[in-house]
Design an enzyme around this catalytic site. Structure first.
Site, PDB file in Angstrom:
ATOM      1  N   GLU A 150      -2.447   2.026   6.334  1.00  0.00           N
ATOM      2  CA  GLU A 150      -2.937   3.039   5.411  1.00  0.00           C
ATOM      3  C   GLU A 150      -3.507   4.256   6.129  1.00  0.00           C
ATOM      4  O   GLU A 150      -4.590   4.733   5.811  1.00  0.00           O
ATOM      5  CB  GLU A 150      -4.008   2.426   4.475  1.00  0.00           C
ATOM      6  CG  GLU A 150      -4.182   3.222   3.199  1.00  0.00           C
ATOM      7  CD  GLU A 150      -4.993   2.462   2.156  1.00  0.00           C
ATOM      8  OE1 GLU A 150      -5.851   1.659   2.506  1.00  0.00           O
ATOM      9  OE2 GLU A 150      -4.742   2.691   0.963  1.00  0.00           O
TER      10      GLU A 150
ATOM     11  N   HIS B 222      -6.809   4.260  -8.986  1.00  0.00           N
ATOM     12  CA  HIS B 222      -7.793   3.340  -8.411  1.00  0.00           C
ATOM     13  C   HIS B 222      -9.121   3.998  -8.040  1.00  0.00           C
ATOM     14  O   HIS B 222     -10.124   3.289  -7.913  1.00  0.00           O
ATOM     15  CB  HIS B 222      -7.202   2.628  -7.191  1.00  0.00           C
ATOM     16  CG  HIS B 222      -6.270   1.502  -7.548  1.00  0.00           C
ATOM     17  ND1 HIS B 222      -5.097   1.707  -8.243  1.00  0.00           N
ATOM     18  CD2 HIS B 222      -6.347   0.167  -7.330  1.00  0.00           C
ATOM     19  CE1 HIS B 222      -4.487   0.544  -8.419  1.00  0.00           C
ATOM     20  NE2 HIS B 222      -5.221  -0.404  -7.879  1.00  0.00           N
TER      21      HIS B 222
ATOM     22  N   ARG C  84       0.627   5.350   2.410  1.00  0.00           N
ATOM     23  CA  ARG C  84       0.265   4.148   1.665  1.00  0.00           C
ATOM     24  C   ARG C  84      -0.828   4.429   0.637  1.00  0.00           C
ATOM     25  O   ARG C  84      -0.955   3.714  -0.362  1.00  0.00           O
ATOM     26  CB  ARG C  84      -0.197   3.043   2.620  1.00  0.00           C
ATOM     27  CG  ARG C  84      -0.548   1.753   1.903  1.00  0.00           C
ATOM     28  CD  ARG C  84      -0.710   0.588   2.849  1.00  0.00           C
ATOM     29  NE  ARG C  84      -1.091  -0.612   2.106  1.00  0.00           N
ATOM     30  CZ  ARG C  84      -1.063  -1.837   2.597  1.00  0.00           C
ATOM     31  NH1 ARG C  84      -0.671  -2.035   3.826  1.00  0.00           N
ATOM     32  NH2 ARG C  84      -1.405  -2.866   1.853  1.00  0.00           N
TER      33      ARG C  84
ATOM     34  N   LYS D 125       6.688  -1.635  -3.474  1.00  0.00           N
ATOM     35  CA  LYS D 125       5.453  -1.713  -2.690  1.00  0.00           C
ATOM     36  C   LYS D 125       5.761  -1.984  -1.223  1.00  0.00           C
ATOM     37  O   LYS D 125       5.171  -1.373  -0.330  1.00  0.00           O
ATOM     38  CB  LYS D 125       4.521  -2.796  -3.243  1.00  0.00           C
ATOM     39  CG  LYS D 125       3.288  -2.917  -2.379  1.00  0.00           C
ATOM     40  CD  LYS D 125       2.064  -3.403  -3.055  1.00  0.00           C
ATOM     41  CE  LYS D 125       0.884  -3.310  -2.092  1.00  0.00           C
ATOM     42  NZ  LYS D 125      -0.276  -4.053  -2.532  1.00  0.00           N
TER      43      LYS D 125
ATOM     44  N   HIS E 135     -11.646   1.688  -9.672  1.00  0.00           N
ATOM     45  CA  HIS E 135     -12.636   0.896  -8.932  1.00  0.00           C
ATOM     46  C   HIS E 135     -14.052   1.204  -9.403  1.00  0.00           C
ATOM     47  O   HIS E 135     -14.879   0.302  -9.532  1.00  0.00           O
ATOM     48  CB  HIS E 135     -12.531   1.181  -7.433  1.00  0.00           C
ATOM     49  CG  HIS E 135     -11.492   0.348  -6.746  1.00  0.00           C
ATOM     50  ND1 HIS E 135     -11.055   0.598  -5.466  1.00  0.00           N
ATOM     51  CD2 HIS E 135     -10.804  -0.747  -7.159  1.00  0.00           C
ATOM     52  CE1 HIS E 135     -10.154  -0.291  -5.119  1.00  0.00           C
ATOM     53  NE2 HIS E 135      -9.974  -1.120  -6.131  1.00  0.00           N
TER      54      HIS E 135
ATOM     55  N   HIS F  82      -9.231  -5.893 -13.451  1.00  0.00           N
ATOM     56  CA  HIS F  82      -8.756  -4.830 -12.565  1.00  0.00           C
ATOM     57  C   HIS F  82      -7.651  -3.995 -13.217  1.00  0.00           C
ATOM     58  O   HIS F  82      -7.703  -2.766 -13.211  1.00  0.00           O
ATOM     59  CB  HIS F  82      -8.259  -5.455 -11.253  1.00  0.00           C
ATOM     60  CG  HIS F  82      -7.723  -4.462 -10.274  1.00  0.00           C
ATOM     61  ND1 HIS F  82      -8.509  -3.508  -9.672  1.00  0.00           N
ATOM     62  CD2 HIS F  82      -6.466  -4.263  -9.794  1.00  0.00           C
ATOM     63  CE1 HIS F  82      -7.763  -2.767  -8.859  1.00  0.00           C
ATOM     64  NE2 HIS F  82      -6.526  -3.212  -8.915  1.00  0.00           N
TER      65      HIS F  82
ATOM     66  N   ASN G  42      -2.962   3.916  -4.402  1.00  0.00           N
ATOM     67  CA  ASN G  42      -4.277   3.973  -5.029  1.00  0.00           C
ATOM     68  C   ASN G  42      -4.315   4.869  -6.259  1.00  0.00           C
ATOM     69  O   ASN G  42      -5.395   5.164  -6.763  1.00  0.00           O
ATOM     70  CB  ASN G  42      -5.312   4.447  -4.005  1.00  0.00           C
ATOM     71  CG  ASN G  42      -5.575   3.388  -2.960  1.00  0.00           C
ATOM     72  OD1 ASN G  42      -6.016   2.302  -3.291  1.00  0.00           O
ATOM     73  ND2 ASN G  42      -5.264   3.685  -1.714  1.00  0.00           N
TER      74      ASN G  42
ATOM     75  N   LYS H 129      -3.379  -6.625   2.693  1.00  0.00           N
ATOM     76  CA  LYS H 129      -4.788  -6.261   2.507  1.00  0.00           C
ATOM     77  C   LYS H 129      -5.564  -7.497   2.086  1.00  0.00           C
ATOM     78  O   LYS H 129      -5.170  -8.205   1.163  1.00  0.00           O
ATOM     79  CB  LYS H 129      -4.931  -5.189   1.417  1.00  0.00           C
ATOM     80  CG  LYS H 129      -4.544  -3.794   1.876  1.00  0.00           C
ATOM     81  CD  LYS H 129      -4.985  -2.772   0.842  1.00  0.00           C
ATOM     82  CE  LYS H 129      -4.700  -1.359   1.303  1.00  0.00           C
ATOM     83  NZ  LYS H 129      -5.146  -0.363   0.308  1.00  0.00           N
TER      84      LYS H 129
ATOM     85  N   GLU I 224      -0.269  -2.518 -12.757  1.00  0.00           N
ATOM     86  CA  GLU I 224       0.161  -2.179 -11.391  1.00  0.00           C
ATOM     87  C   GLU I 224       1.666  -1.891 -11.352  1.00  0.00           C
ATOM     88  O   GLU I 224       2.129  -1.044 -10.585  1.00  0.00           O
ATOM     89  CB  GLU I 224      -0.192  -3.302 -10.401  1.00  0.00           C
ATOM     90  CG  GLU I 224      -1.683  -3.571 -10.238  1.00  0.00           C
ATOM     91  CD  GLU I 224      -2.439  -2.503  -9.411  1.00  0.00           C
ATOM     92  OE1 GLU I 224      -1.802  -1.546  -8.912  1.00  0.00           O
ATOM     93  OE2 GLU I 224      -3.662  -2.628  -9.289  1.00  0.00           O
TER      94      GLU I 224
ATOM     95  N   ARG J  37     -10.500 -15.868  14.722  1.00  0.00           N
ATOM     96  CA  ARG J  37      -9.871 -14.569  15.000  1.00  0.00           C
ATOM     97  C   ARG J  37      -8.448 -14.457  14.457  1.00  0.00           C
ATOM     98  O   ARG J  37      -7.653 -13.668  14.939  1.00  0.00           O
ATOM     99  CB  ARG J  37      -9.882 -14.241  16.493  1.00  0.00           C
ATOM    100  CG  ARG J  37     -11.268 -14.097  17.063  1.00  0.00           C
ATOM    101  CD  ARG J  37     -11.277 -13.245  18.335  1.00  0.00           C
ATOM    102  NE  ARG J  37     -12.594 -13.297  18.950  1.00  0.00           N
ATOM    103  CZ  ARG J  37     -12.948 -14.180  19.881  1.00  0.00           C
ATOM    104  NH1 ARG J  37     -12.069 -15.049  20.321  1.00  0.00           N
ATOM    105  NH2 ARG J  37     -14.159 -14.174  20.367  1.00  0.00           N
TER     106      ARG J  37
END
Lengths: 367, 367
Positions: free
Chosen positions: B241, B252, B245, B231, B256, B268, B249, B147, B189, B125
């Site tokens: 998010e 993206h 935030r 960032k 993606h 990527h 993206n 993330k 990026e 956990r």
């Protein structure tokens, strides 16, 4: 009027949530869910042995209320609380096109709550989550606190996350379809709540054992409400189990190891009952726990039809206990009572004590 | 002196963390880790293509500093950022007896950070986590923000969690062993950070493209520090998010989908470069983005050796985009620029705009 308890969660990314307890509250689930957890679609996860009579009925009620709902069934039992079943459930949700604006509803016992909760915790990095527990174990214990997870060959709940539900709805009427053995298993956690926190509640359980086992509405509601209240108090204090929350693991160091050895054929509550006896014996032998505690524990467990003695082979369980989440540097730790209603801290003020396996074995052998 | 940036995380269960940036800081990792993330044992996770020269060397340095460390290798590449590889890593840690008091250290690129981060997020956990990024993409982007996740057949990062590191150490010297193509990919990026937040930085990148590609120490440190700072500013605002935030993206939604179509054979950063061009074209056509933005974007991307035009079949990508995490009720959403350095909000004030696939296709066809 159902009882409404509020669990406050003191950190930014999760709100507090209501726990609604009352006979007949199952009827209100769609309205309550729509208000507490608005979502584009609801993934209602329920095991094959709960889909009738509860899962399908609830899904139909959701749909009848205009809430888009997908019924997803799982294989029942601890043996399927695995990473594989979790992967299958997340794939199914992806296949159904559930987005981050979906909500997972767990309708089932503790296994379903843990598994569906871990799905909710990890699906698209976390989606909202509602619990509708259908076993007493889940009602009095597992549904509150945000622990989710799956088992591995190395032990229970070793993989998981903390993920707070948005709402918990508990309808004791649902227990009418629960096998008696599972009802008894749930009571072990209620006894634990009394043992670690509330002597009066501990005694109340013993006095009302017959009414509870006869599914008396008033007794069940009182039992569930007091257990939820006690557990919520601890959880609010220490959401991520950095400290005091560990006391909820009384009976669980030995209990988890027993379950692992039995390959989960032993119900969790029965393992915890045996674990509590073993850990009470251990505490008494260590001079930490008041003399007579183990006997008192045995009396209430016997009244509830739970194991009232410990036959554990502690040294044989040691390897399993090494990976217990309370372990530090590979050494198992155990929660010890001071007396019924109160937990003893160790010499350093910690809520758990290092387990001396040899002393433990002597204690159990004499228990 | 290395640059030290602090990322504050405004919620109770995670502390803020330092990001240390400087040539030669790899030498300080053991001392910094011991201070920021004390643990009973360190699980150093590194892919087969980074174990030499960096992973094994770092593990040896940790051991030489008296820090118990287990080196765990993974198969490299996005194709192995899967639930299966995650399960294998968690099993390996269980087998090694790592307890909740362990710490996971990711030594590798973005894939390793995401995968090892998801291990740290879900092992017992949640255990503590340190990032030592070895690709430019991970340095300027992936290592900050918490993330974590894995890919599925349905798309990238669809399963995961937010899990904040305790420390990030970035040594640009490590980039000396990075293939040029991967260096370029990382720069996409950085361009994105300029495009959404800082026009001056956007222009600085174009002006320093040659120095950056030549691995000039000062230029790299400045680049990484500014990207991390930009960032981190966004992430601190909106850890989970829920709002702003989402602007990270940009490029993206289409990016993606391109990666998914290419089965992750497209790096990527290259997908994001093409995605930014497509989304700039889309914004211009929608009258949201200042005319000429796409051309300016193409110029800087070309200077860096990145794709400067979009050949995307948007309508063909629609199914893949439907499961994008920004989707609402199954409708893909996209971040649109107002102009270089600034993002446009939609009519409802949201940070993303609903994607009109047909309009998008026309925009791309003309791009």
């Amino acid at each position: 009027m159902p009882t409404r308890l509020h669990v406050d969660v003191p950190h930014a990314h999760a709100r507090g949530y209501d726990v609604i307890i009352g006979s007949g509250t199952l009827e209100d689930v769609p309205a309550r869910v729509a208000a507490a957890a608005p979502a584009a679609v609801y993934a209602l996860i329920t095991p094959d042995d709960v889909v009738e009579p509860w899962g399908r009925r609830l899904a139909a009620a959701m749909l009848a209320s205009g809430l888009p709902t997908e019924l997803i069934t799982t294989q029942p039992g601890e043996a399927h609380k695995t990473r594989d079943e979790w992967a299958r459930l997340t794939d199914r949700m992806l296949e159904l096109g559930c987005g981050r604006d979906c909500c997972v509803i767990a309708v089932g016992g503790g296994v379903t709550g843990d598994l569906a909760g871990f799905v909710a915790a990890t699906y698209m990095r976390g989606v909202s989550f509602v619990q509708v527990p259908t076993s007493l174990l889940a009602m009095v214990d597992a549904c509150v606190g945000g622990k989710t997870g799956v088992d591995t060959a190395y032990g229970k709940n070793l993989i998981g996350a903390f993920h707070t539900p948005r709402l918990v709805v508990i309808d004791p009427h649902v227990l009418s379809t629960l096998p008696l053995r599972e009802l008894r298993a749930g009571l072990a956690e209620a006894v634990k709540h009394g043992a670690i926190l509330d002597e009066a509640y501990f005694d109340w359980i013993e006095a009302h054992a017959d009414a509870i086992l006869a599914l008396d509405d008033a007794a069940l509601e009182q039992l569930i409400a007091r257990s939820v209240e006690l557990k919520a108090g601890i959880v609010m204090d220490d959401v991520f189990e950095h400290g005091r929350r560990a006391i909820l693991n009384f009976g669980h160091t030995v209990g988890h190891a027993l379950e692992l050895r039995a390959a989960y054929a032993l119900p969790h509550g029965f393992a915890v009952a045996e674990g509590m006896i073993a850990e009470a014996a251990l505490g008494e032998r260590a001079g930490v726990t008041e003399a007579g505690t183990q006997a008192r524990m045995a009396r209430v467990l016997a009244a509830l039809g739970l194991p009232a003695s410990a036959s554990a082979d502690i040294t044989g369980l040691l390897e399993s206990m090494r990976l217990d989440k309370k372990s530090r540097a590979g050494r198992p730790r155990v929660v010890l009572l001071e007396r019924v209603g109160s937990v003893a801290r160790d010499a350093d003020g910690a809520w758990t004590h290092e387990l001396n396996a040899e002393a433990a074995q002597h204690a159990i052998d004499g228990a």
